[in-house]
Design an enzyme around this catalytic site. Sequence first.
Site, mmCIF file in Angstrom:
data_model
loop_
_atom_site.group_PDB
_atom_site.id
_atom_site.type_symbol
_atom_site.label_atom_id
_atom_site.label_comp_id
_atom_site.label_asym_id
_atom_site.label_seq_id
_atom_site.Cartn_x
_atom_site.Cartn_y
_atom_site.Cartn_z
ATOM 1 C CG PHE A 136 -1.386 1.229 1.206
ATOM 2 C CD1 PHE A 136 -3.072 0.893 0.265
ATOM 3 C CD2 PHE A 136 -1.423 2.383 1.932
ATOM 4 C CE1 PHE A 136 -3.918 1.919 0.381
ATOM 5 C CE2 PHE A 136 -2.352 3.396 1.905
ATOM 6 C CZ PHE A 136 -3.595 3.144 1.378
ATOM 7 C CG ASP A 221 5.291 3.626 2.199
ATOM 8 O OD1 ASP A 221 4.967 4.169 3.396
ATOM 9 O OD2 ASP A 221 4.255 3.724 1.575
ATOM 10 C CE LYS A 250 -1.563 5.795 7.616
ATOM 11 N NZ LYS A 250 -0.695 5.395 6.314
HETATM 12 C C1 PLP Z 1 -1.334 5.048 4.997
HETATM 13 C C2 PLP Z 1 -0.025 4.904 4.263
HETATM 14 C C3 PLP Z 1 0.121 5.353 3.458
HETATM 15 C C4 PLP Z 1 -0.258 7.104 2.524
HETATM 16 O O1 PLP Z 1 -0.988 7.587 3.230
HETATM 17 P P1 PLP Z 1 -1.577 8.809 3.304
HETATM 18 O O2 PLP Z 1 -0.631 10.552 4.387
HETATM 19 O O3 PLP Z 1 -3.031 7.593 3.230
HETATM 20 O O4 PLP Z 1 -1.729 9.506 1.789
HETATM 21 C C5 PLP Z 1 1.255 4.827 2.319
HETATM 22 N N1 PLP Z 1 2.136 4.434 2.213
HETATM 23 C C6 PLP Z 1 1.969 3.304 3.746
HETATM 24 C C7 PLP Z 1 2.503 2.341 3.440
HETATM 25 C C8 PLP Z 1 0.801 4.144 4.452
HETATM 26 O O5 PLP Z 1 0.809 2.558 5.953
#
Ligand code: PLP
Length: 403
Positions: A136, A221, A250
């Site tokens: 994700f 990420d 986050k």
């Molecule tokens: C939550 C998340 C995203 C996206 O972040 P948003 O602030 O919702 O756009 C991208 N990568 C990872 C690993 C995430 O957990």
Amino acid sequence: MSATTELQARFDAALMPNYGTPPIALSHGEGRHVYDADGNRYLDLVAGIAVSALGHGHPALVKAVADQAAAIAHTSNLYLHEREVELAERLRALLGGDAKVFLANSGTEANEAALKLVKRAAGPGRGYFVAAAAAFHGRTSGALALTGKDAIREPFGPFGMDVRFVPYGDADALRAAVTDSCAAVFLEPVQGEAGVVPPPAGYLREARAICDATGAAFVLDEIQSGVGRTGHWFLHQAEGVVPDVLTLAKGLGGGLPIGACVGFGDYATAFAKGDHGSTFGGNPVSCAAALAVLDTIEGEGLLDRAAELGALLAERITALGHPLVASVRGAGLWRGVVLDGPAAARVQDAAARRGYLVNAVAPDTVRIAPPLTITRAEVLEFTAALPAILADAAEGDDGDRRR
Ligand SMILES: *Cc1c(COP(=O)(O)O)cnc(C)c1O
């Protein structure tokens, strides 16, 4: 009609149906607890999806935000302000000296910046990207193109990007997929939305070596895993791996919206003037919040706390020996409780009825990601309540135990 039911009806009438109707309407929080619109209290073991690192209403965050909003809330990128400089300096100090930072407003925007950065650095002849199945990376088009969940990606393609997905954790598959025509490999060091899934030991080091051998950029990420969640500032540091590009969001703002794209080495300076931008990115209030988060993690020893209490949490859940619990995975205060069957939604509901917020991240996995300020007593209170929650879930009992 309860206050929650009434708010849900107004929500349904006024907001798009993309989130469905959330089962709980939160009104406020205090420390590790949140309260719903009907006055019910919950121990928050979700933290707004690993975001509210300091819990709710932490005085350091409240003061930083209030003071900054009073001083100046917004400058745009036509003008610099000291908070963004301080934040970038802090991140450089935590990450290693040659890093440089672009500030965005969210995780997906941090990944969009990373995509543009690696395209800028790659030059012609590097036409495709590699990402992991079940990954994700966000909901905007570039990040979504890299997201390995077919159900959320496919309805919105094509994206004008050649993305090749490989099974997560399989270094041989990665090696086979990455050639000197690959622009970048995007990976999470532990897959969050897939259910807090760690790769086999050594996978990130192999990924780094594969990128080194081919010249592809290695993008990590750490939007969910970063900023103390696992008991380390950043999980790649625990693995002894340095990416070319790192994305954060986050937990960084402790509840205020902020994202960061960090480039190392040549990637620190790959953007030229005019290449990228954001009106709100790096806004003073979010930067002040992020500085308060980083200062508090350091000042209150929250890395050690995450490591210690995360281990306690996992150990206590495992020690229950409950037949519904197959295993507990993850690191620090970021855990996936894997169930013996698709009961996660029932566990989430049963927990809420007993006053605990947990998240059914996958049909068979419950995610636990409390504020990093959670106490030992709160961890033990939750693990003591868990057998009754699991019993409710196993019976499919939906009686209200809390009121
Ligand atoms: C939550 C998340 C995203 C996206 O972040 P948003 O602030 O919702 O756009 C991208 N990568 C990872 C690993 C995430 O957990």
